[in-house]
Motif scaffolding. Structure first.
Motif, PDB file in Angstrom:
ATOM      1  N   UNK A 148       0.847  -1.188   0.000  1.00 31.94           N
ATOM      2  CA  UNK A 148       0.000   0.000   0.000  1.00 31.94           C
ATOM      3  C   UNK A 148       0.885   1.241   0.000  1.00 31.94           C
ATOM      4  N   UNK A 520     -21.578   0.600   3.597  1.00 29.70           N
ATOM      5  CA  UNK A 520     -20.137   0.824   3.503  1.00 29.70           C
ATOM      6  C   UNK A 520     -19.575  -0.115   2.447  1.00 29.70           C
ATOM      7  N   UNK A 522     -16.852  -1.618   2.499  1.00 32.17           N
ATOM      8  CA  UNK A 522     -16.258  -2.802   3.129  1.00 32.17           C
ATOM      9  C   UNK A 522     -17.312  -3.876   3.426  1.00 32.17           C
ATOM     10  N   UNK A 523     -18.569  -3.471   3.556  1.00 37.63           N
ATOM     11  CA  UNK A 523     -19.634  -4.456   3.748  1.00 37.63           C
ATOM     12  C   UNK A 523     -19.884  -5.273   2.491  1.00 37.63           C
ATOM     13  N   UNK A 525     -17.504  -6.345   0.324  1.00 36.47           N
ATOM     14  CA  UNK A 525     -16.306  -7.012  -0.193  1.00 36.47           C
ATOM     15  C   UNK A 525     -16.561  -8.443  -0.635  1.00 36.47           C
ATOM     16  N   UNK A 526     -17.401  -9.126   0.120  1.00 34.18           N
ATOM     17  CA  UNK A 526     -17.687 -10.518  -0.201  1.00 34.18           C
ATOM     18  C   UNK A 526     -18.436 -10.596  -1.534  1.00 34.18           C
TER      19      UNK A 526
ATOM     20  N   UNK B 313      -4.360  -2.122   8.215  1.00 37.29           N
ATOM     21  CA  UNK B 313      -4.154  -1.866   6.789  1.00 37.29           C
ATOM     22  C   UNK B 313      -5.271  -0.984   6.254  1.00 37.29           C
ATOM     23  N   UNK B 316      -9.954   2.521   6.139  1.00 39.07           N
ATOM     24  CA  UNK B 316     -11.282   2.245   5.585  1.00 39.07           C
ATOM     25  C   UNK B 316     -12.264   2.061   6.738  1.00 39.07           C
ATOM     26  N   UNK B 317     -13.384   2.741   6.693  1.00 39.98           N
ATOM     27  CA  UNK B 317     -14.353   2.565   7.772  1.00 39.98           C
ATOM     28  C   UNK B 317     -15.003   1.182   7.678  1.00 39.98           C
ATOM     29  N   UNK B 318     -15.167   0.522   8.801  1.00 42.61           N
ATOM     30  CA  UNK B 318     -15.856  -0.767   8.800  1.00 42.61           C
ATOM     31  C   UNK B 318     -17.084  -0.720   9.690  1.00 42.61           C
ATOM     32  N   UNK B 319     -17.371   0.466  10.178  1.00 42.76           N
ATOM     33  CA  UNK B 319     -18.551   0.563  11.025  1.00 42.76           C
ATOM     34  C   UNK B 319     -19.167   1.927  10.802  1.00 42.76           C
ATOM     35  N   UNK B 335     -12.562  -5.998   9.097  1.00 36.07           N
ATOM     36  CA  UNK B 335     -13.144  -6.082   7.752  1.00 36.07           C
ATOM     37  C   UNK B 335     -14.077  -7.293   7.646  1.00 36.07           C
ATOM     38  N   UNK B 336     -15.289  -7.091   7.156  1.00 30.91           N
ATOM     39  CA  UNK B 336     -16.224  -8.219   7.006  1.00 30.91           C
ATOM     40  C   UNK B 336     -15.625  -9.345   6.159  1.00 30.91           C
ATOM     41  N   UNK B 337     -14.834  -8.983   5.149  1.00 27.64           N
ATOM     42  CA  UNK B 337     -14.230 -10.008   4.307  1.00 27.64           C
ATOM     43  C   UNK B 337     -13.303 -10.906   5.136  1.00 27.64           C
ATOM     44  N   UNK B 340     -15.361 -13.085   7.369  1.00 25.38           N
ATOM     45  CA  UNK B 340     -16.041 -14.171   6.650  1.00 25.38           C
ATOM     46  C   UNK B 340     -15.070 -15.282   6.269  1.00 25.38           C
ATOM     47  N   UNK B 341     -13.778 -15.004   6.292  1.00 25.55           N
ATOM     48  CA  UNK B 341     -12.800 -16.064   6.034  1.00 25.55           C
ATOM     49  C   UNK B 341     -12.347 -16.704   7.342  1.00 25.55           C
TER      50      UNK B 341
END
Lengths: 675, 675
Positions: A148, A520, A522-523, A525-526, B313, B316-319, B335-337, B340-341
Motif C-alpha cells: 500500500x 459501507x 467494506x460491507x 467485499x464478499x 491496513x 477504511x471505515x468498517x462501522x 473487515x467483514x471479508x 467471513x474467512x
C-alpha cells in the motif's frame, strides 16, 4: 534390457494419442522457432555443471544462498559464452527455476530504471546495472505495510543546502522488508520513499540508494541491512530477501527517478503530466502472471498425469469391456474419480494459456492506443488483468497441491517435484495485489459498466456487453438455460450464456446493494469477490472458446481442434459445476440440467482419457525443468525415486552422524539389551 | 516502557470478551487437572535447553536428523529426571512438535507389540522396547504399494528345517519405503510380509526383524537400508523416513507376532479366531485424527486471529458508528471479508473438537461392547471414523493454509509459524487411508443402511435414522426447509434437517445408481465422495449441537453457552452455504432462504467479533508451542518478526559467505564500475 512396466505403460498411453502433439505445443508456446529456441536454452541449462539439478538439496540456509550466488554468476558467464540476448538470458534464468539473489536485479531494478528514470538517468544507471557492475533490488514493501504505497513510512526529505535527500526510516515499522536481493547481495536499492519538502508530503517516489560499498561490500554508515530469514514451505530458499533501515542517510538529489515527477535544484516539486501511465506496468505484470499460472499448473499436471498413468493400485475394473489382468493392478488414471480430479486441471491449464494469450494481445493494443493518447481501454484492461490475476493464481496454487494429493504417498516425497513448484508459486496469491483485495478493482469497474449499460450501451466492450441484458430486469430474470439433453451443454454459446447470466445477476445485486443508504464499501467485499470470480471465469471460458476458433483459422488439424474443443468444454462445464448454487439460485438452471451437466462432464472426461499424456507432453517441459522422479518423460517413476534416494547425503555414511552422541546413550540409558 | 500499538490492540480485544475463557478451555481440554498438567509439561519442554525453539532452523539435512536424535535423547532424559508416566512423556513429545527418529518407536512399534504379540512375546520384546534398549519402526508401506496390505510383495517364507522365516523383497518395488525411523536409527523393524508355507500364500502378517547391529549400528548382511530423502514443503525434516530391501534374510520363526494367527513348529498355519478385531485399532487411530485436525487448525487460527487483530491496513471505515482514526489504519479483523474467512474456521475448530469428543465416547462404548462379544456397533463406528477422518483432515489442511493467506505477505515468512504446522499436517490427508478412497467406506455403510431402513428401521442409529425418511420418496421429495426469516436459521433442528435432507437425497440417488445394470462401483466413486462428506458434515453439525447441550448440562455460564451456540450455528450455516447447490437442486431451499442464510451468517460473524481473540486464547497454546512471531500471546508481532530475523545465520557475518567467490566476479565480469 527389458523395459519396466511403468515405461511400457507410458509408451502405451502415448500410442493412443488422437492428435499431432506438436500442434498443441505451438498453441502453448507459439511458432516452431520459439519452440526450438526454448528447447535449446533449456538444454544449455540442463547440461551445465553448475545449473543442473544435482546438489541443490538438503543444504543449510547459508549454503543455499551461497549456491544461489554461484548460480547467478554462472548464468552471467553463460550469457557471455553463448552471446545470449537479454530475452534469452531471462529464459535461461527461468529454466534454472530458482529465485536467485540477482533475479530481481534483472526483472525489477533494470526495467524500473528505464521506465521511471529520465533519459540521462537511464543512460547513467542502465549500463552500470546491465553490466552488473552494481547489483540492485527494488525496495517498496515495509515491515508494517504491504504494498500500500500510500501508507509507506520511509521518507526522503530534501536538504536544499546540500542538494540531497535525507532517507530516513521514521519508525520501526518503516523498515524495508521482504526485498529480494537486499539481504546479503545488492549494492544499490531502488527504494520507494515519501518526498518531504519544507514539511510538505508529496507521496511516495523512487530513489536509487547506494547501500553496500563496492570496495568491501559492507553496508554504508546509516544503513542497517540483513536477511529476513527463511520463507514458508522451503520456498525462495536461494534468495536473500532482506530488510533495510535508514538513519538520516544522505543521497544526491539526482538519485530520485525523474521521468514523471521531478524536483528541481531550488526544491520545486513538478507533478507528472499523466497520472495513469504507471498503471501500464502493473497491467503488464498481472498479464504475465496469467501465463505464469498456466505454466506452473502445467508442470504439476504433467507430473501428476504421467505418474497416474504408470501407478497401479488395486484390482478394480474400470471398464465394462476389459477383463481385469490378475497380474497387474489397475492404472490409477483409469479410475473415474482420478479423471474427475485430474482432467479438469488439464483443461484449466489450456484455458489459462488461452487467457494469457488474450491478455497479452489486449495489453499490446492498449499500449499502442496509449501511445496515441487514447486511454479508453486502460480501465477495462486493468480490471480484467486484476481479476484474472486473482482467479488464475488461485486456480494454479490450489491445483498444484491437488496434483500432489492425487499422487498418493509418494506425492509427499520431495522428489515428486511438486513441492518446489508449489512452495515458490503460492506467494503469488499474495504479492502483486492480494487475491482477495484485487477482486474489488474488478468489481468496481463492472459496477461502472452498469451505468454505461444504462446510458451508453454502445460503449460496452465484448467482455461486458452482457451487462446490458440486466437493464430490463424482468427479461433478465426470465432468462433460462436452453439445455434439453446432455450434448446441448457442448454448445459454446450455451456455456457462455450461463457465465454471462450469473455474472450479470451478481453485478445487478451488487449495484442494488451499493445504492442502499448507509452502506459501507467494506460491507460489500464478499459480494465483490463473488462477482469478480464470476466475471473472470467468464473471461477464461470465452478465451478458451476463442482459442478453439483461432486454432481452426490457423489450420490446425481437425484432431487438434477437436481435442481443444473438448478441453474448452470441460473447462466451462467443470467451472459451472463448481458453483452450481449460483446458477440454481434464480432458477436459471433446472435440477434436470444439473444432472445433464454432470453426465456430460463424465462423458467429456472419458473422451480425454486416451489423450491425457499427450496433452501434458505438449507443454514441452524438459526432465530437467520438471525435476521430478515421478513425472519424468520415460515413466520410470520407481526407479528414479530409488536412484534419487541413493544420492541423499544421509546415505553416504554407513552409520548416521550422531550415533555416538545420541543413539548409544539412548540404547544404554537403562543398560544394554540382554537379548 | 510504553506498550506498542499491537500489544495495546490485543489487550483491548481481550477486554471486550463476553465469556469466561477458562470454561471454553475446559470444553476443549477437559478438567482443570488436565489443563494444569498440560501447562506444566508444556513449560518443561519450553524451558529445556535442548527442546526449546532456538536453533532448529536453517540446518542441512544431516544436521536436521542429528538434531532430531538429540531431541529424542533429551526427551528420554526428561522422562527419567521428572519421573514421567508414558502418557506424560507422550504429551511432552507432542509439545516438542517435531516428528523425531524415535516417535514411531513409541507410537507404533511398542503398541503393536502389545496388540499383536502373544503374552510371552510382549513380555520379551515389550520391556526391551520400553527401555529403548532396542529402537523399532513399523514397516508396512512398500515402494510400489501404499497401505494396501493385500498387494504387499515382501514375503516371509517358512524354512521348516531351520525353523526360520526367510524375509525377502521379491521385486524392486517390494522395498519397504517411507518408514519413519528406518532410514538411520532403528535397530529393529516390525515388518508386514506375506507368509508363504509350502508355496501357499497366507497373506500379510507382522514380524519383528533385527536390522542393525546393537554393537556397531551397521545393517546386518542381507539387509539394505537407507533414508528416502527429504519430504515436501520442509515437513518431517528431523525424522529419517527410510527404505529397506531384504535378500533372503533369516529370522527365527518366533519373531512372527502370534496373538491372532499362529504358525506352529511343524509349519501349520492357525487362523485367527476373529477377523474384525484388527479394525479396533484403525478406528482408534482415525478417531484420534479428528481431534488432531482440531488441534492443528486451532493453532493456525490462534496465530491468524491474533495477527489480524494487531495488523492494520488502510484507512477504511468498517462501522457506521466509529469515526476513522486518521492516525491509525483499520484493524484487519474488522473487515467483514476477513471475518467471513476467519470466523468460520474458528467455528470449524470447535465443531471438530466436539466431534473428536463424540468419536472418543463412541469408540469407548464400542470397545466395551466388543469385550462382551457384541460387534454390532463396529460397522457404524468404523464408517463414521473413516468419513470424519477424511472430512476433518481436509478441513484442517485447507484451513491452515487459508489462515496463512489471510495474514498477507508476512504469512509467507517462516516465522509466521504456519508453515511448520501445515507442512507436517498435510500428509495426513493421504496417510491412514487416502481422503478420497476413504469416502467409499463411509458410503458403502450408508448404502447398507438404506436396506436397513426399508426392512428393520428400528436398527438405525441416531446418525442414520434420517435415512428412513427416504423410503417414502414422495414425502421425501416434498420436504422443504421451514425458514421464513433470517433468525429461523438459528434453530438447530432446522439446520440438522437440512443436512439430513441433503445426505438423504444423495444416499437415495447412490442406491438408485448402484442398482442399475452393468454399473461398476468405480463409476460411483464421485457419488460416494459427495455422500460421505454430506454425512460427515451432518455428524460434525450434530456433534457441535450436542456440545452446546452438554455445556448447558455441565453448568457452563450462560455466556459460554451462548458463544458455543453461535459457533455451532456459524459452523452449520457456513457449511450449508459452501454447498448451496446441493440444497437448491431439489428445491429443498428457496432462493429467498439462501439470501436469509447469507444475511444470518453475516450477523453471526459480527456477533463473534468481540470474542474472536478469546475464543482462540481458550485453546490454551503456549508461545513455545505456537512458535510464531506473528501469533504470540503478547501481540507484539512486528517486534518478534524483527528479533527472529536478527538471529538468522546469514546475519551473523558482516559480509555474506560467497562474496569473494561469486559476488566479486559478478561485479567485475565487465570490469569495475566507474561511478
Amino acid at each position: 534390457m527389458t523395459q519396466s512396466q511403468p515405461c511400457k505403460d507410458l509408451a502405451a498411453a502415448r500410442a493412443k494419442t488422437t492428435f499431432p502433439v506438436i500442434e498443441l505445443t505451438r498453441y502453448v508456446h507459439g511458432s516452431d522457432e520459439k519452440i526450438a529456441k526454448r528447447r535449446h536454452l533449456a538444454s544449455l541449462v540442463a547440461n551445465d555443471p553448475v545449473l543442473k539439478n544435482e546438489g541443490r538439496l538438503g543444504l543449510s540456509r547459508v549454503e543455499d544462498v551461497k549456491q544461489g550466488l554461484e548460480m547467478s554468476l554462472r548464468l552471467y558467464q553463460l550469457k557471455e559464452e553463448h552471446n545470449l540476448t537479454q530475452e534469452e538470458f531471462l529464459m535461461c534464468s527461468d529454466f534454472v527455476d530458482e529465485l536467485l539473489p540477482t533475479t530481481l536485479h534483472e526483472t525489477a531494478f533494470i526495467p524500473i530504471i528505464h521506465a521511471q528514470g529520465t533519459d540521462e538517468q537511464a543512460a547513467y544507471w542502465g549500463p552500470l546495472a546491465e553490466k552488473h557492475q552494481i547489483i540492485g533490488c527494488y525496495a517498496q514493501t515495509e515491515l508494517g505495510h504491504g504494498s500500500n504505497l500510500s501508507q509507506l513510512e520511509t521518507t526522503a526529505t530534501l536538504n536544499r543546502d546540500t542538494d540531497q535527500w535525507i532517507i530516513h526510516s521514521t519508525t520501526f515499522t518503516a523498515s524495508k522488508w521482504w526485498i529480494g536481493g537486499l539481504g546479503a547481495v545488492a549494492t544499490h536499492a531502488l527504494i520507494q520513499a515519501r518526498i518531504i519538502i519544507d514539511g510538505k508530503d508529496y507521496g511516495a517516489h523512487g530513489f536509487i540508494v547506494p547501500i553496500r560499498s563496492l570496495v568491501d561490500h559492507r553496508p554504508f554508515p546509516g544503513v542497517t541491512l540483513g536477511d529476513i530469514g527463511p520463507k514458508s514451505y522451503g520456498g525462495f530458499s536461494k534468495i536473500d530477501n532482506g530488510f533495510a533501515r535508514f538513519d538520516r542517510y544522505a543521497i544526491p538529489r539526482e538519485n530520485m527517478l525523474m521521468r514523471f515527477a521531478k524536483v528541481t535544484r531550488d526544491g520545486q516539486y513538478v507533478k507528472p503530466p499523466h497520472s495513469k501511465l504507471a498503471y501500464g506496468s502493473m497491467v503488464l505484470l498481472r498479464s504475465h502472471m496469467v501465463r505464469g499460472a498456466a505454466m506452473a499448473l502445467a508442470r504439476a499436471t504433467t507430473i501428476a498425469t504421467r505418474y497416474a498413468t504408470v501407478r497401479r493400485q488395486f484390482h478394480v475394473p474400470t471398464s465394462r469391456k476389459d477383463a481385469v489382468n490378475p497380474a497387474l493392478e489397475t492404472q490409477v488414471i483409469n479410475y473415474p474419480m482420478v479423471q474427475s480430479r485430474l482432467f479438469p486441471m488439464i483443461a484449466q491449464v489450456y484455458a489459462l494459456f488461452a487467457a494469457g494469450t488474450k491478455m497479452r494481445s489486449m495489453y499490446e493494443s492498449m499500449l499502442s492506443e496509449l501511445m496515441a493518447g487514447d486511454v479508453r481501454s486502460l480501465a477495462e484492461v486493468h480490471a480484467i488483468s486484476s481479476g484474472l490475476k486473482s482467479t488464475c493464481s488461485t486456480i494454479a496454487a490450489t491445483g498444484i497441491e491437488d496434483c500432489r494429493k492425487l499422487m498418493g504417498g509418494h506425492g509427499y516425497s520431495y522428489f515428486s517435484g511438486i513441492s518446489r513448484i508449489w512452495s515458490t508459486y503460492v506467494p503469488s496469491n499474495t504479492y502483486e495485489g492480494d487475491n482477495f483485495l484485487l477482486t474489488q478493482q474488478s468489481a468496481r469497474y463492472l459496477l461502472k459498466q452498469v451505468k454505461v449499460a444504462a446510458t451508453a450501451p454502445e460503449n460496452l466492450t465484448s467482455f461486458s456487453k452482457y451487462i446490458v441484458r440486466t437493464i430490463d430486469q424482468d427479461a433478465f430474470q426470465a432468462e433460462r438455460c436452453s439445455v434439453q439433453q446432455a450434448s446441448d451443454w457442448l454448445d459454446a454459446d450455451v456455456q457462455l450464456a450461463a457465465f454471462e447470466h450469473r455474472a450479470g445477476r451478481l453485478v445487478g445485486e451488487l449495484a442494488l446493494a451499493a445504492m442502499q443508504e448507509d452502506v459501507l464499501w467494506s460491507d460489500l467485499n464478499l459480494e465483490c469477490w463473488r462477482l469478480c470470480h464470476a466475471h473472470s471465469q467468464y473471461v477464461l471460458a470465452k478465451s478458451a472458446v476463442e482459442g478453439v476458433s483461432n486454432a481452426k483459422t490457423q489450420d490446425y488439424s481437425q484432431e487438434s481442434v477437436m481435442v481443444l474443443k473438448r478441453l474448452s468444454d470441460l473447462f466451462a462445464l467443470h467451472t459451472i459445476q463448481a458453483s452450481l448454487g449460483d446458477y440454481l439460485e434464480d432458477f436459471f438452471l433446472s435440477p434436470k440440467q444439473c444432472q445433464l451437466l454432470r453426465q456430460q462432464i463424465k462423458t467429456l472426461q472419458g473422451s480425454l482419457a486416451d489423450d491425457a499424456v499427450s496433452l501434458v507432453d505438449a507443454f514441452d517441459f524438459s526432465d530437467h525443468y520438471l525435476n521430478s522422479a515421478l513425472g519424468s518423460a520415460d515413466g520410470d517413476a520407481y526407479q528414479h525415486l530409488w536412484d534419487a534416494a541413493q544420492k541423499e547425503a544421509i546415505n553416504q555414511t554407513a552409520v548416521v552422524d550422531g550415533y555416538k552422541e545420541f543413539i548409544v546413550p539412548i540404547l544404554n540409558q537403562h543398560g544394554p539389551a540382554k537379548l
